[in-house]
Design an enzyme around this catalytic site. Structure first.
Site, PDB file in Angstrom:
ATOM      1  N   ALA A  53      -4.281   6.566   0.517  1.00 20.19           N
ATOM      2  CA  ALA A  53      -5.446   7.235  -0.066  1.00 20.19           C
ATOM      3  C   ALA A  53      -6.620   6.257  -0.120  1.00 20.19           C
ATOM      4  CB  ALA A  53      -5.114   7.733  -1.468  1.00 20.19           C
ATOM      5  N   ARG A  70     -19.030   5.020   5.409  1.00 19.72           N
ATOM      6  CA  ARG A  70     -18.910   3.662   5.939  1.00 19.72           C
ATOM      7  C   ARG A  70     -17.517   3.137   5.599  1.00 19.72           C
ATOM      8  NH1 ARG A  70     -22.860   4.981   8.101  1.00 19.72           N
ATOM      9  NH2 ARG A  70     -24.857   3.899   8.362  1.00 19.72           N
ATOM     10  N   GLY A  71     -16.980   2.285   6.456  1.00 22.07           N
ATOM     11  CA  GLY A  71     -15.670   1.719   6.167  1.00 22.07           C
ATOM     12  C   GLY A  71     -15.104   1.003   7.372  1.00 22.07           C
ATOM     13  N   ARG A 107     -11.742   4.690  -3.061  1.00 18.76           N
ATOM     14  CA  ARG A 107     -13.130   4.807  -3.535  1.00 18.76           C
ATOM     15  C   ARG A 107     -13.417   6.159  -4.175  1.00 18.76           C
ATOM     16  NH1 ARG A 107     -16.362   4.789   2.203  1.00 18.76           N
ATOM     17  NH2 ARG A 107     -15.077   2.922   2.431  1.00 18.76           N
ATOM     18  N   ASP A 113       0.821  -1.213   0.000  1.00 20.66           N
ATOM     19  CA  ASP A 113       0.000   0.000   0.000  1.00 20.66           C
ATOM     20  C   ASP A 113       0.855   1.263   0.000  1.00 20.66           C
ATOM     21  OD1 ASP A 113      -2.562  -1.124  -0.033  1.00 20.66           O
ATOM     22  OD2 ASP A 113      -2.536  -1.471   2.128  1.00 20.66           O
TER      23      ASP A 113
END
Length: 507
Positions: free
Chosen positions: A379, A314-315, A382, A244
């Site tokens: 980052a 949401r996450g 989405r 990532d």
């Protein structure tokens, strides 16, 4: 207003004789589209634009040529695609209503055809220049038939002359030495990080992996194989970071190694590519993924006035600021609806920030006017999909960026929010107090996504990146010890014959 006057107004409206709008009404809500005036355009009408899912647009217009701005109905237009010399066509077609008077038509071919005729019909009448004829051969995604000339391929794809992010990323290199990098990069990063070392030679892809967690190599393999089926890539040798976080933290005064990553940051100098998430959604559109830049455009929720005037999120718990966001939501539930669907990083805090809530379909996000985009581990990937909806994006200031972030403009495409979220409530209140301006920004963000983040743009970005990077190489790219050939997937069911003259392999 008297009951008699109201009855007369309703009668005139029903007869289409009264054209003045009542508050909240739309002039085109009683207008039918015209087959002759409706517009049809897009890359899916060109035989040489080969994409996993081809697409084009239909803009409904009335008999005077005015574009409709609300949907005339999901089933207004019918699209048929036939190959005159074939008895059956193996093509999946979807007509997506974008609810703004325009439609996105996408189709995925599972075989190659000599010619294709695209019929766009309105009540059995041909629309605009229909039928559109694609002179063959028209290749499907699985057909291995690269265009030998990169410049010709770029012209067919209508690629831009340059991408500012690519220019920025490569400007720090006066040259790239594949021989030196092959030795130094594995020594520097190969023990602690997960990397792929790729060589493209004679349009074939070779790879060697370093590190434990190399599963994400499938995304890079897939885009390289897809590109080499479409266009002849330059010979090149490069390293891809499979993690990532971007890796190259050295200063420009030190020796900088070229590392390709899916995410960049203000503190690193990695060469940024479109994220693996966006890349896969392009490759698998109308395949195994449901969330992609096209499907979002047909699932943007109710019209702006009917959306909930609350900021939504949401996450999972991948960043401290996300915990703060959930705290803010609890303190101000009328302004923010934020909750976790999964705990992973802060499990010991679940009692403070839980309980977990059920996953919400991404398309249901757009029931809300305001979408909060907040970093995850890097980052939040989405953002392209949030922009493609028609909600206002409230984007956290961030040191991380994707390949397109530097082209976005605050207060034009999104509303900026401080990194610590200290002004989030203030920005939500601003949006509520300036509804028309907020709507305008939301639509500008949507237009940016439609113009810059569709599949053709993603293929152009990768090709231009590889082309410009290859020019920097000062030694010959080589197939190194330990590299393996990445095979093209076999297509025994629908093989294709390539009419192009292949350049002879020199292996």
């Amino acid at each position: 207003m008297s009951l008699r006057l109201l009855s007369w107004l309703l009668l005139l409206l029903s007869l289409g004789l009264f054209r003045h709008e009542l508050p909240g009404a739309r002039a085109d809500s009683v207008t039918s589209p015209s087959a002759a005036k409706t517009l049809v355009w897009g890359p899916g009408l060109e035989a040489n634009v080969v994409l996993p899912a081809r697409f084009f647009y239909v803009q409904a217009a009335d008999s005077s040529g005015r574009n409709l701005t609300t949907s005339p109905g999901e089933k207004t237009f019918e699209v048929k695609i036939v190959a005159p010399v074939e008895e059956f066509t193996r093509i999946w077609i979807q007509v997506l209503d974008r609810h703004d008077g325009s439609f996105l038509v996408r189709y995925r071919m599972y075989a190659t055809y000599t010619d294709l005729h695209l019929h766009v019909l309105l009540k059995s009448k041909h629309v605009a220049g229909s039928p559109f004829v694609l002179k063959g051969p028209v290749y499907h995604e699985g057909c291995d038939c690269p265009q030998p000339s990169g410049s010709e391929w770029e012209a067919h794809m209508h690629c831009p002359q340059s991408f500012p992010q690519i220019d920025r990323d490569l400007a720090i290199y006066s040259g790239v030495d594949p021989d030196a990098n092959a030795q130094e990069i594995p020594q520097r990063f190969g023990q602690r990080q997960s990397l792929c070392h790729y060589t493209v030679k004679d349009n074939r892809v070779y790879v060697k992996t370093f590190g434990e967690h190399v599963g994400f190599r499938i995304f890079m393999d897939a885009i390289l194989l897809s590109l080499t089926r479409k266009v002849r890539l330059p010979d090149m040798e490069f390293f891809v970071n499979l993690g990532d976080w971007p890796l190259e933290k050295r200063k420009p005064t030190e020796k900088i190694h070229p590392i390709f990553s899916w995410c960049g940051s203000n503190n690193t100098r990695d060469i940024v590519m479109p994220t693996y998430d966006l890349t896969e959604s392009v490759l698998e559109t109308m395949g195994r993924v449901s969330l992609d830049m096209m499907s979002v455009q047909a699932n943007t929720g109710p019209p702006w006035p009917g959306k909930n005037a609350t900021a939504f999120w949401r996450g999972r718990d991948s960043r401290q600021e996300r915990l703060e966001l959930v705290k803010l939501s609890r303190a101000h539930p009328a302004m923010i609806d934020a909750a976790f669907t999964n705990f992973f990083f802060f499990k010991h805090d679940e009692s403070l920030y839980g309980p977990l809530v059920k996953h919400v379909s991404f398309f249901d996000f757009f029931k809300y006017k305001y979408q909060i985009n907040i970093d995850g581990t890097v980052a939040a990937y989405r953002l392209p999909y949030l922009l493609a909806g028609d909600s206002l994006v409230l984007k956290q200031d961030s040191g991380y960026y994707e390949h397109f972030y530097n082209e976005l403009r605050p207060w034009e495409h999104y509303v900026p929010v401080r990194a610590d979220l200290g002004d989030l409530l203030e920005k939500i209140q601003w949006a509520r107090d300036h509804d028309e301006e907020a709507k305008k920004i939301a639509l500008a963000g949507q237009q940016f996504a439609r113009n810059h983040l569709m599949g053709n743009s993603i293929f152009c970005y990768y090709y231009k990146l590889f082309q410009e990077y290859a020019k920097l190489q000062v030694t010959e790219p080589k197939i190194r010890d330990g590299m393996e050939l990445v095979e093209q997937p076999s297509d025994d069911l629908f093989p294709c014959s390539c009419h192009r003259t292949r350049v002879k392999d020199e292996l």
